[in-house]
Structure formats: structure tokens, C-alpha cells
Design an enzyme around this catalytic site. Sequence first.
Site, PDB file in Angstrom:
ATOM      1  N   ASP A  17       0.834  -1.210   0.000  1.00 30.70           N
ATOM      2  CA  ASP A  17       0.000   0.000   0.000  1.00 30.70           C
ATOM      3  C   ASP A  17       0.873   1.268   0.000  1.00 30.70           C
ATOM      4  O   ASP A  17       0.669   2.177   0.818  1.00 30.70           O
ATOM      5  CB  ASP A  17      -0.934   0.023   1.217  1.00 30.70           C
ATOM      6  N   GLU A 199     -11.247  -1.174  -3.897  1.00 26.51           N
ATOM      7  CA  GLU A 199     -10.539  -0.576  -2.769  1.00 26.51           C
ATOM      8  C   GLU A 199      -9.329   0.199  -3.294  1.00 26.51           C
ATOM      9  O   GLU A 199      -9.107   0.285  -4.498  1.00 26.51           O
ATOM     10  CB  GLU A 199     -10.091  -1.651  -1.766  1.00 26.51           C
ATOM     11  N   HIS A 263      -3.078  -1.174  -5.348  1.00 24.58           N
ATOM     12  CA  HIS A 263      -3.013  -0.206  -4.253  1.00 24.58           C
ATOM     13  C   HIS A 263      -1.931   0.843  -4.513  1.00 24.58           C
ATOM     14  O   HIS A 263      -0.938   0.938  -3.800  1.00 24.58           O
ATOM     15  CB  HIS A 263      -2.816  -0.861  -2.905  1.00 24.58           C
ATOM     16  N   ARG A 296       4.731  -8.272  -0.558  1.00 27.22           N
ATOM     17  CA  ARG A 296       4.229  -7.260  -1.482  1.00 27.22           C
ATOM     18  C   ARG A 296       5.210  -6.088  -1.405  1.00 27.22           C
ATOM     19  O   ARG A 296       5.408  -5.507  -0.343  1.00 27.22           O
ATOM     20  CB  ARG A 296       2.810  -6.828  -1.108  1.00 27.22           C
TER      21      ARG A 296
END
Length: 316
Positions: A17, A199, A263, A296
Site C-alpha cells: 500500500d 478498494e 493499491h 508485497r
Amino acid sequence: MEKQLKYNEPWILQRADPYVYCHTDGTYYFTASVPEYDRIVLRRAAHLADLADAEEHEVWHKHESGPQSIHIWAPELHYLFGKWYLYYAGGDKDDIWAIRPYVLECQGDDPVHDPWVEKGKMTRADGDEFSFEAFSLDATVFEVKGSWYYIWAEKVGVGRQISNLYIARMKNGYTLDSVQVLLTTPDYDWERHGFWVNEGPAVIQKDGKVFMTYSASDTGVHYCMGMMTADADADLLDPLSWKKERYPVLTSSEKAGIYGPGHNSFTKDEAGDDIMVYHARTETEIVGNPLYNPNRHAMLMKIRWQDGRPVFGFDE
């Protein structure tokens, strides 16, 4: 000597993120979810490329119990209404999926070293009985023609629930001025793998157009990016002002070895070129629960513009 930027490869490891903000003085800031989901960190550098090796400072730590005591997710650093704010989500150890959006306000001009105070859960507008009553996260803010807007993801429905994106106008850095408006719900098959998810909104503007990217599906290899577009002159609180793309604008690439891109956030490099910051995995097989697998990584992508629209791809 300033480092050279490299694109579409791991840039900052195990930082999901990712969010990069370039302040008015040209200073770059970086924040992201850390694998432990227990704190908010900031990095600062004079050059975008130098964020990779910049010292990381913890500016806030989770509570020991109650709200904001687990699952501290997706912080974003913004400067608005003359102050620094951090927007993030957090859960409760006694109810770990009671994720809600929270706000920190900096008490000085230096977001790395000056103290932050909690403004609590984002305050909804008068007359809004619905916002932030359920699983809510991934808030971002942006400004168009003097007005600030807040976009976030919130789950609705029964069963496994559906994650939609909503928008509202802001009164100040921690209060909404209008009731929520539904922007997008997962309509298409590529938004429904594993979970029905919209999202991770992010906004980029160019030539009178507002582009809002978002992420869809579960967080494995099917995670991908969609996009909506509106005119800056339009009423951004009118859902009909926004046009949603029928197909994703970025998906996993076996050739590039990049899986589950999403994201994202947007910034500019020193030359003024638009850069997308996003996270992705470099493996297809995920060990354990994808949510708790730390691999990630934050990556960079140079955005191409074609016919007035951003184009995302792994060819750079």
C-alpha cells in the site's frame, strides 16, 4: 550522487500500500503498510530515488487494546487546510475486522519529527447515518477547484460482503461536509475473484480530467487495477459524472514477473513526469494467508499519456 530510478521491479521491499507525497518544497515522503501492521512510518528524501535508502521513522504506534490496536493499514500523508494529516485504517484486537478509518494531525511543520495527535475516527457529515459503520479503509484525499474530497472503501451487504468505493466532500482535515455517494461497486468478473472488492483509490489529474484508479479482487495474483474518469468541472459528488472502465487498466504480467499489481499512488519525478507507485508480488504461489504474507513490494512505473488518458504497463 542521486540514484537512478528503476521501474517495475522491487524498489522498497515488503512495503505494501505504498504512498509517495511530493511537498510544495520538492521534498519527497514515503509511507506504507509494514508487515507487522502495528505502526506508521515515514521516510523523507530530497530525491524520489533516495527514498529507497532513506531512514525510516516511526511517527505513531498502535494502541495496546481497543480501536486501533491491530491491522494498521494503508497510511497516506497529505497536506491540506494548512496542516499535515495522516489517514489510515485500524482494527480492534477484540474485533479484528472492525476496521475503521482514522486521522492523525501533525502539531508542527515537520511531519517526521514534530508530534502527531489523534483526531479519532474520520467524522462523517450531519445527516449521514451510514459512513464508517462497517469495515472501512483505504481513504485518500484530493483537491479539485478549491474543494477537498475524501474517497474510501467500505463493505456492505451480508455474507462475505462487498467492498464499494464512496466519495464525500471535506469540511476540514478530519470531518466530512457531505453524505456519502456510491462511486463504484464490483460489477465485473475481474473485480470479483475471491472477494467482490473495489478498494485502494488514488487520484491523478491532467488537462481538466480527474482519473481515479482503484484495486479489485483478492490480494493474490488476481489483484488488479480499474479506473474511473470525470471532468474537473463536473459535480464530483454525482455518480453520473464518473465513467468506469469496462476492463482493468493493469493486471499481472508473467513476462514482467509482476503479480497482483495494485493499491497505487501517484507522484511526479524531478523532471515533472508522472510516476505511479504501486505494490506487487514477484511470485505466483503465496505461502500462507495472502494478507499476512509480507512479500508485497513497493514498485515504480512511469506513466504514459495517450489521447489525454494515463496508460499503465510494464514496458518501461
